[in-house]
Design a protein around this motif. Structure first.
Motif, PDB file in Angstrom:
ATOM      1  N   THR A  13       6.065  -0.999   1.378  1.00 22.31           N
ATOM      2  CA  THR A  13       7.528  -1.097   1.388  1.00 22.31           C
ATOM      3  C   THR A  13       8.194   0.266   1.431  1.00 22.31           C
ATOM      4  OG1 THR A  13       7.507  -1.092  -1.022  1.00 22.31           O
ATOM      5  CG2 THR A  13       7.597  -3.238   0.073  1.00 22.31           C
ATOM      6  N   ASP A  14       7.482   1.316   0.952  1.00 23.79           N
ATOM      7  CA  ASP A  14       8.082   2.612   0.651  1.00 23.79           C
ATOM      8  C   ASP A  14       9.032   2.445  -0.543  1.00 23.79           C
ATOM      9  OD1 ASP A  14       8.340   5.310   0.763  1.00 23.79           O
ATOM     10  OD2 ASP A  14       8.979   5.394   2.842  1.00 23.79           O
ATOM     11  N   GLY A  15       9.852   3.445  -0.830  1.00 22.89           N
ATOM     12  CA  GLY A  15      10.661   3.416  -2.056  1.00 22.89           C
ATOM     13  C   GLY A  15      12.043   2.825  -1.846  1.00 22.89           C
TER      14      GLY A  15
ATOM     15  N   THR B 173       0.796  -1.234   0.000  1.00 22.09           N
ATOM     16  CA  THR B 173       0.000   0.000   0.000  1.00 22.09           C
ATOM     17  C   THR B 173       0.831   1.288   0.000  1.00 22.09           C
ATOM     18  OG1 THR B 173      -0.247  -0.129   2.399  1.00 22.09           O
ATOM     19  CG2 THR B 173      -2.037  -1.049   1.053  1.00 22.09           C
ATOM     20  N   HIS B 174       2.146   1.153  -0.102  1.00 25.81           N
ATOM     21  CA  HIS B 174       2.934   2.396  -0.238  1.00 25.81           C
ATOM     22  C   HIS B 174       4.267   2.097  -0.908  1.00 25.81           C
ATOM     23  CE1 HIS B 174       4.238   6.472   0.595  1.00 25.81           C
ATOM     24  NE2 HIS B 174       5.365   5.993   1.067  1.00 25.81           N
ATOM     25  N   VAL B 175       4.396   2.567  -2.138  1.00 23.96           N
ATOM     26  CA  VAL B 175       5.639   2.337  -2.873  1.00 23.96           C
ATOM     27  C   VAL B 175       5.858   3.523  -3.808  1.00 23.96           C
ATOM     28  CG1 VAL B 175       4.461   1.018  -4.714  1.00 23.96           C
ATOM     29  CG2 VAL B 175       6.869   0.612  -4.298  1.00 23.96           C
ATOM     30  N   HIS B 176       7.114   3.760  -4.167  1.00 26.22           N
ATOM     31  CA  HIS B 176       7.427   4.831  -5.132  1.00 26.22           C
ATOM     32  C   HIS B 176       8.081   4.174  -6.353  1.00 26.22           C
ATOM     33  CE1 HIS B 176       7.088   8.354  -2.274  1.00 26.22           C
ATOM     34  NE2 HIS B 176       7.198   7.362  -1.409  1.00 26.22           N
ATOM     35  N   LEU B 177       7.297   3.960  -7.400  1.00 24.06           N
ATOM     36  CA  LEU B 177       7.833   3.285  -8.596  1.00 24.06           C
ATOM     37  C   LEU B 177       9.031   4.035  -9.166  1.00 24.06           C
ATOM     38  CD1 LEU B 177       4.703   2.248 -10.723  1.00 24.06           C
ATOM     39  CD2 LEU B 177       5.802   1.014  -8.876  1.00 24.06           C
TER      40      LEU B 177
ATOM     41  N   MET C  65      -1.273  10.166   1.345  1.00 22.08           N
ATOM     42  CA  MET C  65      -0.428  11.221   1.954  1.00 22.08           C
ATOM     43  C   MET C  65       0.523  10.665   3.007  1.00 22.08           C
ATOM     44  SD  MET C  65      -1.669  14.761   3.819  1.00 22.08           S
ATOM     45  CE  MET C  65      -0.486  16.077   4.180  1.00 22.08           C
ATOM     46  N   HIS C  66       1.766  11.175   3.014  1.00 26.82           N
ATOM     47  CA  HIS C  66       2.713  10.875   4.094  1.00 26.82           C
ATOM     48  C   HIS C  66       2.295  11.702   5.314  1.00 26.82           C
ATOM     49  CE1 HIS C  66       5.171  10.169   0.406  1.00 26.82           C
ATOM     50  NE2 HIS C  66       5.686   9.183   1.095  1.00 26.82           N
ATOM     51  N   VAL C  67       2.090  11.044   6.437  1.00 23.04           N
ATOM     52  CA  VAL C  67       1.573  11.742   7.626  1.00 23.04           C
ATOM     53  C   VAL C  67       2.389  11.382   8.877  1.00 23.04           C
ATOM     54  CG1 VAL C  67      -0.419  11.953   9.170  1.00 23.04           C
ATOM     55  CG2 VAL C  67      -0.791  11.833   6.703  1.00 23.04           C
TER      56      VAL C  67
ATOM     57  N   VAL D 129       0.132   7.481   5.457  1.00 19.92           N
ATOM     58  CA  VAL D 129       1.293   6.592   5.396  1.00 19.92           C
ATOM     59  C   VAL D 129       2.317   6.943   6.468  1.00 19.92           C
ATOM     60  CG1 VAL D 129       3.149   5.788   3.926  1.00 19.92           C
ATOM     61  CG2 VAL D 129       0.934   6.347   2.936  1.00 19.92           C
ATOM     62  N   HIS D 130       2.905   5.945   7.042  1.00 19.46           N
ATOM     63  CA  HIS D 130       3.932   5.988   8.093  1.00 19.46           C
ATOM     64  C   HIS D 130       3.297   6.213   9.479  1.00 19.46           C
ATOM     65  CE1 HIS D 130       7.011   5.491   5.217  1.00 19.46           C
ATOM     66  NE2 HIS D 130       6.897   6.694   4.682  1.00 19.46           N
ATOM     67  N   THR D 131       2.691   7.375   9.698  1.00 14.26           N
ATOM     68  CA  THR D 131       1.974   7.685  10.950  1.00 14.26           C
ATOM     69  C   THR D 131       2.752   7.212  12.185  1.00 14.26           C
ATOM     70  OG1 THR D 131       0.677   5.627  10.952  1.00 14.26           O
ATOM     71  CG2 THR D 131      -0.241   7.475   9.735  1.00 14.26           C
TER      72      THR D 131
ATOM     73  N   GLU E 240       0.799   3.576  -5.396  1.00  8.57           N
ATOM     74  CA  GLU E 240       1.950   4.450  -5.631  1.00  8.57           C
ATOM     75  C   GLU E 240       1.742   5.770  -4.875  1.00  8.57           C
ATOM     76  OE1 GLU E 240       4.859   4.840  -7.479  1.00  8.57           O
ATOM     77  OE2 GLU E 240       4.738   6.970  -6.985  1.00  8.57           O
ATOM     78  N   ALA E 241       2.828   6.216  -4.222  1.00  7.05           N
ATOM     79  CA  ALA E 241       2.701   7.408  -3.385  1.00  7.05           C
ATOM     80  C   ALA E 241       2.848   8.704  -4.157  1.00  7.05           C
ATOM     81  CB  ALA E 241       3.756   7.358  -2.300  1.00  7.05           C
ATOM     82  N   GLY E 242       3.332   8.600  -5.377  1.00 10.40           N
ATOM     83  CA  GLY E 242       3.461   9.823  -6.160  1.00 10.40           C
ATOM     84  C   GLY E 242       4.862  10.061  -6.652  1.00 10.40           C
TER      85      GLY E 242
HETATM   86 ZN   LIG Z   1       6.899   7.373   0.758  1.00  9.36          ZN
END
Ligand SMILES: [Zn+2]
Length: 455
Positions: free
Chosen positions: A307-309, A65-69, A220-222, A257-259, A124-126
């Protein structure tokens, strides 16, 4: 009608009763699951493809649910540095130097790694060049939610990223029109808010209005770092989540995301508004801190895993993330009973589906849902003996145990070979383009040991 019968597997359905079928079958018809458990002979037509899954695990594809391609070519550019150096000296120069083709190759390389680790859907987070991502996802066959990195204010932004609130929103609407629903519905587009540091209140509230209009989510990263809490209090008078609540944007289509740095009150607000959460244990341990995941789950909040990027994890490997998720919270709370294996598997499947607002079609193996599934072979030195397959999946297995992957009824990988693209060629291109890109971005990494060039 095209049929594929996967038979005799240990089928972990993740259905509402969490049924597991020993020597069970899964029947796929076109892009959907037609039956799970016992499939009768008369249901199968003579041209059906039959796959024997004896001794193997069949389960829903994992959801990242969170990755940066677009950060895949930047793996290794942000190791062992603080967050501000990471962001301003490494990531921003890197991302702002990318072109469309870089984004395309980076996305393909990232999807390859995800497929090998059992992922069939990602959010994708953007990144910047979203058309490159869309092209890659369309070709490689995975399911994904794309978004464009969106910032309209803040210090230190590269010159070519400075844009007005209007432009930032308009570009995202264009992407929705271009990509949302493409590739038999495999591709969706959401709105993205990068962080409170770089998003004006006007952008945040107008984003919510548009997300509701298009019936999509907001990513959103929060509450990533302690500094963010200080910044929000100073600039907005409240913490990030309290401020978002005041602006009226916390809702069931909001993926936070992250929180990591949440107060009790902020957790209450998440529960109240049914906000979705993506927990990224590796990135958290590397740079951010420890999110209070068991506490959020106890409040009924949908928490999933990401996973994040590549520059901050550096593995786009959901099997590792499941392992880390269970360990990190046992260690943090000194309680070996928190986040048991079955809970972690829920986070990576059904919770993931809920977090990406796609639970009606993915996340479990059930008749009528999309045929997104993976086959796992436990026959490896690091995995056998196998007593408790669910626990073994989370505690012992690696992405190398993931043998086959299907998304939308199409095989993406069989016996670890990717079928939709030429993996070797993409990895070669990724290495070449990454080297050129780093030079263009002016990023040079110091040698950690004396390097003596022999020839
Ligand atoms: Zn991220």
């Amino acid at each position: 009608m095209r049929q594929i019968l996967i038979k005799n597997g240990y089928v972990i359905s993740m259905n509402s009763e969490r049924q597991v079928f020993e020597n069970g079958d899964v029947l796929v018809e076109n892009d959907k699951i037609a039956a799970v458990g016992r499939v009768q002979a008369e249901q199968i037509n003579s041209s059906a493809e039959i796959v024997d899954a004896s001794g193997k695990i069949v389960m829903p594809g994992l959801i990242n649910t969170h990755v940066h391609l677009s950060q895949q070519l930047g793996r290794g550019i942000g190791d062992d540095v603080d967050l501000l150096t990471w962001l301003r000296k490494r990531i921003w120069p890197y991302e702002s130097s990318m072109d469309l083709e870089d984004s395309y190759i980076s996305s393909l390389a990232c999807c390859l790694e995800m497929i090998h680790s059992g992922v069939t859907t990602f959010a994708e987070a953007g990144g910047q060049e979203v058309d490159g991502m869309g092209k890659a996802v369309e070709k490689i066959g995975i399911r994904g939610i794309l978004s464009r990195s969106t910032m309209d204010c803040g210090e230190g932004l590269p010159a070519n990223w400075q844009e007005s609130t209007d432009t930032a929103l308009h570009k995202q609407e264009e992407l929705i029109k271009r990509w949302h629903g493409r590739a038999n519905g495999r591709i969706r587009v959401w709105f993205s808010l990068r962080t409170i540091f770089n998003n004006s209140d006007e952008l945040i509230t107008r984003t919510k209005t548009l997300a509701d209009k298009y019936r999509v989510g907001i990513h959103m990263h929060v509450a990533e770092i302690n500094e963010e809490v200080r910044f929000s209090r100073e600039q907005r008078g409240l913490t990030t989540v309290e401020h978002l609540a005041r602006l009226g944007v916390l809702d069931e289509n909001f993926l936070a995301v992250h929180t990591v740095w949440l107060t009790d009150r902020e957790i209450d607000l998440f529960a109240l508004y049914n906000v979705k959460v993506s927990h990224n244990p590796a990135a958290a341990m590397k740079v951010l801190g420890f999110a209070r995941v068991p506490e959020m789950l106890a409040r009924g909040i949908s928490v999933s895993i990401g996973t994040d990027g590549a520059p901050c994890n550096n593995r786009m490997d959901m099997m590792s993330e499941m392992y880390l998720t269970t360990l990190i919270h046992k260690g943090r709370t000194l309680n070996p009973e928190v986040l048991p294996a079955e809970k972690v598997l829920e986070m990576a499947t059904v919770n993931g589906a809920r977090c990406v607002l796609w639970e009606d079609q993915i996340g479990s193996l059930e008749p009528g849902k999309k045929a997104d599934l993976i086959i796992i072979n436990p026959a490896s030195a690091g995995t056998l003996p196998l007593h408790d397959p669910v626990a073994n999946l989370v505690y012992a297995m690696h992405s190398s145990n993931v043998e086959s992957s299907m998304c939308d009824g199409q095989w993406l990988m069989r016996d670890k070979k990717i079928l939709t693209v030429n993996e070797e060629e993409i990895l070669q291109q990724a290495q070449q383009r990454a080297a050129v890109l780093l030079k263009k971005a002016g990023i040079s990494l110091p040698n950690r040991f004396p390097v003596i060039k022999i020839r």
